[in-house]
Design a protein around this motif. Structure first.
Motif, PDB file in Angstrom:
ATOM      1  N   ASP A 149       0.857  -1.185   0.000  1.00  0.00           N
ATOM      2  CA  ASP A 149       0.000   0.000   0.000  1.00  0.00           C
ATOM      3  C   ASP A 149       0.895   1.238   0.000  1.00  0.00           C
ATOM      4  O   ASP A 149       1.483   1.606   1.020  1.00  0.00           O
ATOM      5  N   LEU A 150       1.023   1.867  -1.167  1.00  0.00           N
ATOM      6  CA  LEU A 150       1.921   3.003  -1.331  1.00  0.00           C
ATOM      7  C   LEU A 150       1.480   4.194  -0.490  1.00  0.00           C
ATOM      8  O   LEU A 150       2.306   4.849   0.154  1.00  0.00           O
ATOM      9  N   VAL A 151       0.185   4.476  -0.476  1.00  0.00           N
ATOM     10  CA  VAL A 151      -0.323   5.623   0.301  1.00  0.00           C
ATOM     11  C   VAL A 151      -0.040   5.414   1.779  1.00  0.00           C
ATOM     12  O   VAL A 151       0.415   6.331   2.478  1.00  0.00           O
ATOM     13  N   ALA A 152      -0.293   4.224   2.266  1.00  0.00           N
ATOM     14  CA  ALA A 152      -0.056   3.942   3.685  1.00  0.00           C
ATOM     15  C   ALA A 152       1.428   4.017   4.026  1.00  0.00           C
ATOM     16  O   ALA A 152       1.803   4.522   5.094  1.00  0.00           O
ATOM     17  N   SER A 153       2.273   3.548   3.124  1.00  0.00           N
ATOM     18  CA  SER A 153       3.706   3.580   3.425  1.00  0.00           C
ATOM     19  C   SER A 153       4.256   5.004   3.382  1.00  0.00           C
ATOM     20  O   SER A 153       5.192   5.325   4.115  1.00  0.00           O
TER      21      SER A 153
ATOM     22  N   GLN B  81      -2.308   2.849   7.301  1.00  0.00           N
ATOM     23  CA  GLN B  81      -3.678   3.035   6.840  1.00  0.00           C
ATOM     24  C   GLN B  81      -4.532   3.826   7.820  1.00  0.00           C
ATOM     25  O   GLN B  81      -5.503   4.464   7.425  1.00  0.00           O
ATOM     26  N   ASP B  82      -4.201   3.782   9.089  1.00  0.00           N
ATOM     27  CA  ASP B  82      -4.993   4.492  10.096  1.00  0.00           C
ATOM     28  C   ASP B  82      -4.508   5.917  10.332  1.00  0.00           C
ATOM     29  O   ASP B  82      -5.128   6.647  11.113  1.00  0.00           O
ATOM     30  N   ALA B  83      -3.427   6.320   9.700  1.00  0.00           N
ATOM     31  CA  ALA B  83      -2.911   7.680   9.875  1.00  0.00           C
ATOM     32  C   ALA B  83      -3.912   8.677   9.283  1.00  0.00           C
ATOM     33  O   ALA B  83      -4.536   8.406   8.249  1.00  0.00           O
ATOM     34  N   PRO B  84      -4.086   9.816   9.942  1.00  0.00           N
ATOM     35  CA  PRO B  84      -5.069  10.791   9.454  1.00  0.00           C
ATOM     36  C   PRO B  84      -4.809  11.269   8.021  1.00  0.00           C
ATOM     37  O   PRO B  84      -5.753  11.430   7.250  1.00  0.00           O
ATOM     38  N   LEU B  85      -3.548  11.462   7.662  1.00  0.00           N
ATOM     39  CA  LEU B  85      -3.249  11.932   6.310  1.00  0.00           C
ATOM     40  C   LEU B  85      -3.562  10.857   5.255  1.00  0.00           C
ATOM     41  O   LEU B  85      -4.058  11.173   4.176  1.00  0.00           O
ATOM     42  N   SER B  86      -3.333   9.596   5.595  1.00  0.00           N
ATOM     43  CA  SER B  86      -3.692   8.517   4.682  1.00  0.00           C
ATOM     44  C   SER B  86      -5.195   8.464   4.481  1.00  0.00           C
ATOM     45  O   SER B  86      -5.683   8.279   3.358  1.00  0.00           O
ATOM     46  N   ARG B  87      -5.929   8.651   5.555  1.00  0.00           N
ATOM     47  CA  ARG B  87      -7.391   8.629   5.446  1.00  0.00           C
ATOM     48  C   ARG B  87      -7.900   9.797   4.602  1.00  0.00           C
ATOM     49  O   ARG B  87      -8.864   9.663   3.857  1.00  0.00           O
ATOM     50  N   VAL B  88      -7.218  10.946   4.684  1.00  0.00           N
ATOM     51  CA  VAL B  88      -7.595  12.091   3.841  1.00  0.00           C
ATOM     52  C   VAL B  88      -7.346  11.757   2.370  1.00  0.00           C
ATOM     53  O   VAL B  88      -8.188  12.046   1.507  1.00  0.00           O
ATOM     54  N   ILE B  89      -6.218  11.129   2.074  1.00  0.00           N
ATOM     55  CA  ILE B  89      -5.913  10.753   0.696  1.00  0.00           C
ATOM     56  C   ILE B  89      -6.938   9.749   0.183  1.00  0.00           C
ATOM     57  O   ILE B  89      -7.450   9.889  -0.937  1.00  0.00           O
TER      58      ILE B  89
END
Length: 99
Positions: free
Chosen positions: A28-32, A37-45
């Motif tokens: 998962d590129l966005v999560a890395s 995956q639970d990071a707030p910025l990942s959830r925004v993306i």
């Protein structure tokens, strides 16, 4: 396409690439990049990609510009003959010439 649709399409492409990486390599590129995956910025993306997909839905139902132009061309009577003379059929024999 207007600017909002282009931005939405770019977000959908980013999401599709991310899903392709998840499906092929379990990565998962966005999560890395943004801290899991639970990071707030990942959830925004993830949310922006989802909103972008919703904004691209009307693109499925709008006709392409080429289809509109082809319809207009069908209505015109187009003549495809040569401008100099009619072409003779080489397989057609003129009986008058033989007599």
């Amino acid at each position: 396409m207007n600017t909002i649709q282009r931005i939405a399409l770019a977000l959908v492409i980013i999401g599709a690439i991310n899903w392709g990486l998840i499906g092929l390599f379990q990565f998962d590129l966005v999560a890395s990049i943004f801290g899991g995956q639970d990071a707030p910025l990942s959830r925004v993306i993830y949310t922006l990609v989802g909103i972008g997909a919703l904004c691209c839905l009307p693109l499925l139902f709008t006709p392409l510009a080429d289809e509109d132009n082809r319809g207009a061309e069908r209505e015109r009577n187009l003549a495809y003959s040569t401008e100099f003379a009619e072409e003779n059929n080489p397989y057609e024999f003129d009986n008058d010439k033989e007599k």
